[in-house]
Scaffold this motif. Structure first.
Motif, short mmCIF file in Angstrom:
data_model
loop_
_atom_site.label_atom_id
_atom_site.label_comp_id
_atom_site.label_asym_id
_atom_site.label_seq_id
_atom_site.Cartn_x
_atom_site.Cartn_y
_atom_site.Cartn_z
N PHE A 16 1.23 3.82 9.35
CA PHE A 16 0.47 2.72 9.95
C PHE A 16 1.34 2.13 11.05
CE2 PHE A 16 -3.33 2.05 7.41
CZ PHE A 16 -3.07 2.84 6.29
N ILE A 74 -4.61 9.74 3.38
CA ILE A 74 -6.03 9.35 3.40
C ILE A 74 -6.81 10.48 4.07
CG2 ILE A 74 -7.68 7.60 4.19
CD1 ILE A 74 -4.83 5.98 4.72
N THR A 118 -8.01 -4.19 -4.20
CA THR A 118 -9.25 -4.93 -3.93
C THR A 118 -10.02 -4.35 -2.75
OG1 THR A 118 -8.11 -6.42 -2.42
CG2 THR A 118 -8.20 -7.08 -4.73
N PHE A 154 -13.25 -1.24 1.26
CA PHE A 154 -13.11 0.22 1.33
C PHE A 154 -11.96 0.68 0.45
CE2 PHE A 154 -10.67 3.79 2.90
CZ PHE A 154 -11.62 4.80 2.78
N SER A 181 -10.29 4.59 -0.66
CA SER A 181 -10.47 6.03 -0.42
C SER A 181 -10.79 6.76 -1.72
CB SER A 181 -9.20 6.61 0.21
OG SER A 181 -8.20 6.69 -0.78
N ASN A 224 0.83 -1.21 0.00
CA ASN A 224 0.00 0.00 0.00
C ASN A 224 0.86 1.26 0.00
OD1 ASN A 224 -2.47 -1.22 -0.07
ND2 ASN A 224 -2.85 -1.09 2.13
N ALA A 225 1.87 1.26 0.89
CA ALA A 225 2.72 2.45 1.00
C ALA A 225 3.37 2.75 -0.36
CB ALA A 225 3.77 2.24 2.08
P1 ADP Z 1 -6.33 -1.85 -1.64
O1 ADP Z 1 -4.98 -1.28 -1.42
O2 ADP Z 1 -6.27 -3.18 -2.30
O3 ADP Z 1 -7.30 -0.92 -2.26
P2 ADP Z 1 -6.52 -1.97 1.23
O4 ADP Z 1 -7.56 -2.57 2.09
O5 ADP Z 1 -5.11 -2.41 1.41
O6 ADP Z 1 -7.00 -2.20 -0.24
O7 ADP Z 1 -6.57 -0.41 1.43
C1 ADP Z 1 -7.84 0.21 1.42
C2 ADP Z 1 -7.70 1.66 1.02
O8 ADP Z 1 -7.02 2.37 2.05
C3 ADP Z 1 -6.90 1.88 -0.21
O9 ADP Z 1 -7.66 1.73 -1.40
C4 ADP Z 1 -6.47 3.32 -0.02
O10 ADP Z 1 -7.53 4.19 -0.36
C5 ADP Z 1 -6.26 3.42 1.48
N1 ADP Z 1 -4.83 3.21 1.85
C6 ADP Z 1 -4.28 2.14 2.42
N2 ADP Z 1 -2.97 2.32 2.65
C7 ADP Z 1 -2.68 3.56 2.22
C8 ADP Z 1 -1.48 4.37 2.18
N3 ADP Z 1 -0.31 3.92 2.65
N4 ADP Z 1 -1.59 5.61 1.68
C9 ADP Z 1 -2.78 6.08 1.22
N5 ADP Z 1 -3.91 5.38 1.21
C10 ADP Z 1 -3.88 4.13 1.70
#
Ligand code: ADP
Length: 401
Positions: A386, A330, A356, A343, A345, A297-298
């Protein structure tokens, strides 16, 4: 009055566990132990029985209860099986005077058992087993005690039906996700062959279409993999073996998995672990998946030329993993839903960043299973941090500095 108070407490304990994924055996063991606390009996047990009368699972308040349960199921007769078969409670206040189930009575008396009361775990159209109360002295249970016992048997039934439904759902999701992966592998393989020109030279328009098929097949594969992980984590009876491990090793393993992603990324990526081991009791594969998810994610949500870091620390009796980035962040008002399934963002959607929406659900579930917690500090375009805190393994506090 005392029994009523006890009943109220046990009922509220159960109401809370109804929505958790606590293993069935653990719940039933707890229930029978609490019954012995609130009713005038010496032991209590539950047998879950299938139509072939073989018990599926036995729980007992202590060793003697387990012995009494086995006695009935191995003899193939007794009040437990009778309650299961007739769907009615059976009361045997003095076994010595009772002419029913002679073989069971003889063996039970030899074991020092004097009175037995059994209650069916009944549902509309079927019976799941029976709750059995045992006494080593003669005497009937009064009407309120009988009613309390049947109420607890009904609550156990509700819990079991709920757990069964959840297991069926998880099994369904796991099967479908698993079955999806085989054709997805084939699609990805053919896409690659087309991209490599193995099916003949593609025009630029055709190449763009094939690339789109490739991207979407990757998305579907990621979704199938994530759903499979979620269903495995939610299955209360699936094995996630725990060992004492050094979290630095987990981070090294995650770093290895992430290497291809890091190599092609134009972000600065750093890992920092302390010189001394940070020992937690956990499942290495699950903890590695947790770090991989947070780091992916990062990397995904940070622009080229940004930075991402993963730091392991030991602070005040806890292990801490901090995954930071200076990426898109976020929006604060959206953070409440961050750990709910699917979810994504508004920023992720605006920038069309693939995902996903299950990664953080997986991370949160792993953290919960390890008795830890996770928090996030972030804001729109302000990067994200996080922080996962996990309890240290017993005995490794001494090295805490
Ligand atoms: P995915 O990454 O597959 O969409 P996640 O459950 O890992 O699903 O993350 C959910 C949402 O949280 C992401 O779609 C994003 O909007 C937000 N997110 C998670 N980690 C980060 C991050 N490091 N920086 C910005 N937004 C993040």
């Amino acid at each position: 009055m005392e029994v009523e108070d006890g009943l109220a407490v046990v009922l509220s304990e159960f109401a809370r566990t109804l929505v958790t994924d606590f293993p069935i055996k653990g719940i039933l063991d707890h229930l029978v132990r609490r019954i012995v606390d609130i009713l005038p009996v010496d032991a209590a047990g539950v047998s879950l029985i299938t139509p072939t009368t073989h018990p599926r699972l036995i729980a007992g308040s202590d060793e003697s209860a387990i012995r009494y349960e086995h006695l009935q199921t191995s003899l193939g007769e007794g009040p437990c099986l009778a309650a299961y078969e007739t769907d009615r409670p059976i009361s045997m206040p003095n076994l010595a005077d009772d002419t029913r189930f002679p073989v069971f009575v003889r063996c039970a008396l030899a074991e020092g058992l004097v009175a037995v009361f059994t209650f069916p775990l009944r549902n509309d159209d079927r019976c799941l087993g029976a709750l059995d109360l045992y006494r080593r002295s003669a005497g009937a249970l009064d009407a309120p005690d009988m009613a309390t016992a049947q109420t607890l048997a009904d609550v156990a039934t509700a819990y079991l039906l709920n757990a069964e439904a959840r297991m069926a759902k998880n099994e369904f999701v796991a099967t479908v996700s698993h079955e999806l992966r085989t054709p997805m592998t084939s699609i990805a393989g053919y896409v690659e062959l087309l991209q490599d020109g193995k099916g003949g030279q593609l025009s630029s328009g055709q190449a763009a279409f094939v690339d789109a098929i490739g991207r979407n097949s990757d998305r579907l594969t990621a979704l199938a993999n994530d759903l499979l992980t979620v269903s495995g984590l939610e299955d209360p009876d699936s094995e996630h073996e725990r060992v004492d491990l050094d979290l630095a090793d987990v981070i090294d393993a995650a770093r290895f998995v992430l290497q291809p992603l890091i190599a092609e990324s134009r972000r600065t990526v750093t890992f920092e672990t302390p010189a001394d081991p940070v020992i937690v009791h956990g499942n290495p594969a699950d903890l590695e998946a947790m770090v991989v998810n947070l780091m992916t994610n990062a990397l995904k949500f940070t622009q080229n030329d940004g930075w991402v870091s993963c730091e392991l620390l030991q602070v005040a009796g806890t292990a801490r993993i901090e995954v930071r980035d200076n990426g898109l962040g976020i929006p604060r008002e959206e953070q409440r839903d961050l750990f709910t399934r699917f979810f994504r963002s508004s920023t992720a959607q605006e920038h069309a960043i693939q995902g996903t929406g299950l990664g953080l659900t997986i991370v949160d579930s792993i953290v919960q299973h390890h008795g830890g917690d996770i928090s996030v500090v972030s804001d729109h375009l302000e990067g994200s941090t996080f922080t996962v805190s996990l309890p240290l393994a017993q005995g490794s506090w001494a090295s805490d500095r």
